[in-house]
Motif scaffolding. Structure first.
Motif, PDB file in Angstrom:
ATOM      1  N   SER A  20       0.843  -1.188   0.000  1.00 32.26           N
ATOM      2  CA  SER A  20       0.000   0.000   0.000  1.00 32.26           C
ATOM      3  C   SER A  20       0.881   1.241   0.000  1.00 32.26           C
ATOM      4  O   SER A  20       2.076   1.185   0.319  1.00 32.26           O
ATOM      5  N   SER A  21       0.283   2.363  -0.307  1.00 32.78           N
ATOM      6  CA  SER A  21       1.020   3.624  -0.272  1.00 32.78           C
ATOM      7  C   SER A  21       1.553   3.888   1.139  1.00 32.78           C
ATOM      8  O   SER A  21       2.695   4.317   1.306  1.00 32.78           O
ATOM      9  N   ALA A  22       0.736   3.617   2.139  1.00 27.95           N
ATOM     10  CA  ALA A  22       1.164   3.834   3.531  1.00 27.95           C
ATOM     11  C   ALA A  22       2.353   2.942   3.884  1.00 27.95           C
ATOM     12  O   ALA A  22       3.318   3.395   4.520  1.00 27.95           O
ATOM     13  N   ALA A  23       2.306   1.682   3.460  1.00 30.97           N
ATOM     14  CA  ALA A  23       3.426   0.762   3.734  1.00 30.97           C
ATOM     15  C   ALA A  23       4.677   1.197   2.978  1.00 30.97           C
ATOM     16  O   ALA A  23       5.794   1.094   3.496  1.00 30.97           O
ATOM     17  N   ALA A  24       4.499   1.691   1.760  1.00 32.29           N
ATOM     18  CA  ALA A  24       5.639   2.177   0.981  1.00 32.29           C
ATOM     19  C   ALA A  24       6.276   3.379   1.662  1.00 32.29           C
ATOM     20  O   ALA A  24       7.502   3.461   1.786  1.00 32.29           O
ATOM     21  N   LYS A  25       5.446   4.305   2.117  1.00 30.93           N
ATOM     22  CA  LYS A  25       5.960   5.500   2.788  1.00 30.93           C
ATOM     23  C   LYS A  25       6.722   5.110   4.053  1.00 30.93           C
ATOM     24  O   LYS A  25       7.788   5.648   4.334  1.00 30.93           O
ATOM     25  N   GLU A  26       6.183   4.154   4.795  1.00 34.85           N
ATOM     26  CA  GLU A  26       6.840   3.690   6.018  1.00 34.85           C
ATOM     27  C   GLU A  26       8.180   3.022   5.689  1.00 34.85           C
ATOM     28  O   GLU A  26       9.174   3.243   6.381  1.00 34.85           O
ATOM     29  N   GLY A 117      -0.202   2.505  -7.819  1.00 37.68           N
ATOM     30  CA  GLY A 117       0.777   3.445  -8.330  1.00 37.68           C
ATOM     31  C   GLY A 117       0.745   4.807  -7.657  1.00 37.68           C
ATOM     32  O   GLY A 117       0.244   4.978  -6.545  1.00 37.68           O
ATOM     33  N   THR A 118       1.266   5.784  -8.377  1.00 36.36           N
ATOM     34  CA  THR A 118       1.357   7.133  -7.844  1.00 36.36           C
ATOM     35  C   THR A 118      -0.021   7.758  -7.656  1.00 36.36           C
ATOM     36  O   THR A 118      -0.215   8.606  -6.777  1.00 36.36           O
ATOM     37  N   THR A 119      -0.995   7.316  -8.432  1.00 37.87           N
ATOM     38  CA  THR A 119      -2.367   7.814  -8.237  1.00 37.87           C
ATOM     39  C   THR A 119      -2.858   7.461  -6.838  1.00 37.87           C
ATOM     40  O   THR A 119      -3.414   8.309  -6.129  1.00 37.87           O
ATOM     41  N   ALA A 120      -2.646   6.218  -6.415  1.00 35.60           N
ATOM     42  CA  ALA A 120      -3.057   5.798  -5.073  1.00 35.60           C
ATOM     43  C   ALA A 120      -2.264   6.544  -4.003  1.00 35.60           C
ATOM     44  O   ALA A 120      -2.818   6.929  -2.963  1.00 35.60           O
ATOM     45  N   TRP A 121      -0.973   6.749  -4.260  1.00 38.69           N
ATOM     46  CA  TRP A 121      -0.113   7.509  -3.339  1.00 38.69           C
ATOM     47  C   TRP A 121      -0.698   8.909  -3.121  1.00 38.69           C
ATOM     48  O   TRP A 121      -0.851   9.368  -1.999  1.00 38.69           O
ATOM     49  N   LYS A 122      -1.030   9.563  -4.223  1.00 40.16           N
ATOM     50  CA  LYS A 122      -1.583  10.917  -4.163  1.00 40.16           C
ATOM     51  C   LYS A 122      -2.949  10.913  -3.479  1.00 40.16           C
ATOM     52  O   LYS A 122      -3.237  11.768  -2.635  1.00 40.16           O
ATOM     53  N   ASN A 123      -3.799   9.928  -3.817  1.00 41.11           N
ATOM     54  CA  ASN A 123      -5.121   9.832  -3.199  1.00 41.11           C
ATOM     55  C   ASN A 123      -5.061   9.536  -1.713  1.00 41.11           C
ATOM     56  O   ASN A 123      -6.005   9.831  -0.983  1.00 41.11           O
TER      57      ASN A 123
END
Length: 130
Positions: A20-26, A117-123
């Protein structure tokens, strides 16, 4: 038998983890050496923004840039360590899954794609560079 893009993406997703975007950021916070690659074509790269600190290596060039047997001038030194943490993204996640699977086949041991992708990251409310 010929495969469609969707079939190739499904196969990739069966063989590499999505995060997930959250897991990627972490993961990026815990390991600042994590390499984030956006595999969109240069013309499309950034259409929905770019994840800060990401690099653009198109899906077509990724296997060349990661091939340790090619001359140094073709390679990307950031892809020389097969144990380096790598996250792949694109606009919506399909190309990212293909890119992650490609790197896994090339011997990368800590590679995943960002789901959506980056769309989910931004959302998810995370910063993007325009």
């Amino acid at each position: 038998m010929a495969k469609t893009f969707r079939q190739m993406v499904a196969e990739a997703k069966e063989n590499v983890p999505g995060v997930s975007s959250a897991a990627a950021k972490e993961k990026m916070k815990e390991n600042p050496d994590t390499l984030v690659i956006d595999v969109q074509d240069a013309a499309d790269s950034g259409a929905c923004g770019l994840i800060p600190s990401s690099v653009n290596i198109t899906l077509g060039m990724l296997p060349i840039r990661a091939d340790l047997e090619l001359p140094e001038s073709f390679r990307d030194a950031r892809l020389s360590d097969r144990s380096r943490s790598v996250l792949i993204t694109c606009g919506a996640g399909g190309q990212a899954a293909l890119g992650a699977y490609l790197l896994k086949q090339m011997g990368f041991t800590d590679v995943a794609y960002i789901e959506g992708g980056t769309t989910a990251w931004k959302n998810a409310g995370f910063e993007v560079e325009l």
